[in-house]
Design a protein around this motif. Sequence first.
Motif, PDB file in Angstrom:
ATOM      1  N   UNK A  21      16.504  -0.813  14.446  1.00 15.77           N
ATOM      2  CA  UNK A  21      17.243  -0.392  13.260  1.00 15.77           C
ATOM      3  C   UNK A  21      16.842  -1.303  12.109  1.00 15.77           C
ATOM      4  N   UNK A  22      16.461  -0.708  10.986  1.00 16.24           N
ATOM      5  CA  UNK A  22      16.001  -1.501   9.847  1.00 16.24           C
ATOM      6  C   UNK A  22      16.782  -1.146   8.582  1.00 16.24           C
ATOM      7  N   UNK A  23      16.691  -2.051   7.618  1.00 25.08           N
ATOM      8  CA  UNK A  23      17.358  -1.870   6.329  1.00 25.08           C
ATOM      9  C   UNK A  23      16.319  -1.396   5.323  1.00 25.08           C
ATOM     10  N   UNK A  24      16.332  -0.109   5.025  1.00 31.25           N
ATOM     11  CA  UNK A  24      15.338   0.481   4.122  1.00 31.25           C
ATOM     12  C   UNK A  24      15.543   0.001   2.699  1.00 31.25           C
ATOM     13  N   UNK A  25      14.431  -0.314   2.050  1.00 29.76           N
ATOM     14  CA  UNK A  25      14.478  -0.706   0.650  1.00 29.76           C
ATOM     15  C   UNK A  25      14.420   0.529  -0.255  1.00 29.76           C
ATOM     16  N   UNK A  26      14.922   0.371  -1.463  1.00 30.94           N
ATOM     17  CA  UNK A  26      14.764   1.418  -2.475  1.00 30.94           C
ATOM     18  C   UNK A  26      13.273   1.699  -2.655  1.00 30.94           C
ATOM     19  N   UNK A  27      12.905   2.977  -2.656  1.00 26.53           N
ATOM     20  CA  UNK A  27      11.519   3.364  -2.892  1.00 26.53           C
ATOM     21  C   UNK A  27      10.715   3.623  -1.639  1.00 26.53           C
ATOM     22  N   UNK A  28      11.174   3.100  -0.497  1.00 32.56           N
ATOM     23  CA  UNK A  28      10.467   3.366   0.757  1.00 32.56           C
ATOM     24  C   UNK A  28      10.673   4.818   1.182  1.00 32.56           C
ATOM     25  N   UNK A  29       9.612   5.442   1.699  1.00 32.46           N
ATOM     26  CA  UNK A  29       9.780   6.739   2.339  1.00 32.46           C
ATOM     27  C   UNK A  29       9.823   6.502   3.839  1.00 32.46           C
ATOM     28  N   UNK A  30      10.697   7.209   4.528  1.00 34.37           N
ATOM     29  CA  UNK A  30      10.877   6.975   5.960  1.00 34.37           C
ATOM     30  C   UNK A  30       9.692   7.503   6.755  1.00 34.37           C
ATOM     31  N   UNK A  31       9.225   8.684   6.378  1.00 35.09           N
ATOM     32  CA  UNK A  31       8.132   9.330   7.099  1.00 35.09           C
ATOM     33  C   UNK A  31       7.089   9.795   6.081  1.00 35.09           C
ATOM     34  N   UNK A  32       5.822   9.873   6.495  1.00 32.94           N
ATOM     35  CA  UNK A  32       4.747  10.251   5.585  1.00 32.94           C
ATOM     36  C   UNK A  32       4.992  11.580   4.900  1.00 32.94           C
ATOM     37  N   UNK A  33       4.583  11.682   3.640  1.00 31.80           N
ATOM     38  CA  UNK A  33       4.719  12.941   2.906  1.00 31.80           C
ATOM     39  C   UNK A  33       3.473  13.159   2.048  1.00 31.80           C
ATOM     40  N   UNK A  34       3.540  14.131   1.140  1.00 33.08           N
ATOM     41  CA  UNK A  34       2.372  14.513   0.347  1.00 33.08           C
ATOM     42  C   UNK A  34       1.937  13.437  -0.643  1.00 33.08           C
ATOM     43  N   UNK A  35       2.800  12.430  -0.882  1.00 32.65           N
ATOM     44  CA  UNK A  35       2.412  11.356  -1.809  1.00 32.65           C
ATOM     45  C   UNK A  35       1.297  10.490  -1.218  1.00 32.65           C
ATOM     46  N   UNK A  36       1.234  10.451   0.106  1.00 33.24           N
ATOM     47  CA  UNK A  36       0.244   9.601   0.749  1.00 33.24           C
ATOM     48  C   UNK A  36       0.634   8.133   0.785  1.00 33.24           C
ATOM     49  N   UNK A  37       1.837   7.803   0.297  1.00 38.99           N
ATOM     50  CA  UNK A  37       2.305   6.414   0.325  1.00 38.99           C
ATOM     51  C   UNK A  37       2.598   5.993   1.762  1.00 38.99           C
ATOM     52  N   UNK A  38       2.423   4.725   2.025  1.00 37.31           N
ATOM     53  CA  UNK A  38       2.646   4.202   3.372  1.00 37.31           C
ATOM     54  C   UNK A  38       4.131   4.316   3.728  1.00 37.31           C
ATOM     55  N   UNK A  39       4.466   5.035   4.795  1.00 37.27           N
ATOM     56  CA  UNK A  39       5.872   5.225   5.144  1.00 37.27           C
ATOM     57  C   UNK A  39       6.456   4.048   5.925  1.00 37.27           C
ATOM     58  N   UNK A  40       7.760   3.961   5.910  1.00 32.76           N
ATOM     59  CA  UNK A  40       8.473   2.919   6.637  1.00 32.76           C
ATOM     60  C   UNK A  40       8.162   2.971   8.132  1.00 32.76           C
ATOM     61  N   UNK A  41       7.977   4.174   8.663  1.00 28.20           N
ATOM     62  CA  UNK A  41       7.673   4.310  10.090  1.00 28.20           C
ATOM     63  C   UNK A  41       6.399   3.559  10.462  1.00 28.20           C
TER      64      UNK A  41
END
Length: 232
Positions: A21-41
């Motif tokens: 269990x983690x504390x997600x930061x503002x701006x993190x995406x949990x799972x990959x999406x079309x943005x291509x940004x590195x997800x929290x997973x």
Amino acid sequence: MKIISDKNNLQVLHEDNHIIVVNKRVGDIVQGDKTGDKPLSEVVKEFLKIKYEKPGDVFLGVVHRLDRPTSGIVVFAKTSKSLTRLNELFKNRETQKTYWAIVKQRPDQSAATLIHYLKRNEKNNTSKAHIKEVPDSKPASLSYRIIAQLQNYTALEIDLHTGRHHQIRAQLAAIGCPIKGDLKYGSDRSNPDGGIHLHARRLQFTHPVSKENIEILAPPPSDPLWEALPAK
């Protein structure tokens, strides 16, 4: 509760053989999406790979998500057994979720239950809260109470009864109390970090394997308004 952080600023709130269990930061995406940004997973996978010196791929199951501008508790499964059981827990609403929100407009009542019908708009990724049922809408319910009156703002504690798309954001906006920074739902200005003042504060559930009761608390982000809240 001991909080562990790594070089990616990953805050681990709880870990055992089956879940993390983690504390997600503002701006993190949990799972990959079309943005291509590195997800929290992926960040969590890297953390586990390094911590346990795993040579191959790390199994990590995404159980639920938080909106990108929101912070707080996210649960991941470390085993397939726990993933299946956690999916059932969340699907059947066998969890207790508590959020904190900061709003500009003080609600008319210090505590209340809000019941709406939410209709999702896929085109602009929003949900609108209606008083009466409309076609393709889903019932949504939450309870809130005021926990602090801050300078120019009001802090709410919210218990979710249902889990709809953007539910808290849409329902608070419907009573004239959009969340601070939430331009999409009527806030007059954005936050500097692009986030909103909505935080998944507490989660209670039965452990998928050991069956013990688990209660997780996540510290809110470092921010003058959050830090002005009384310790709870």
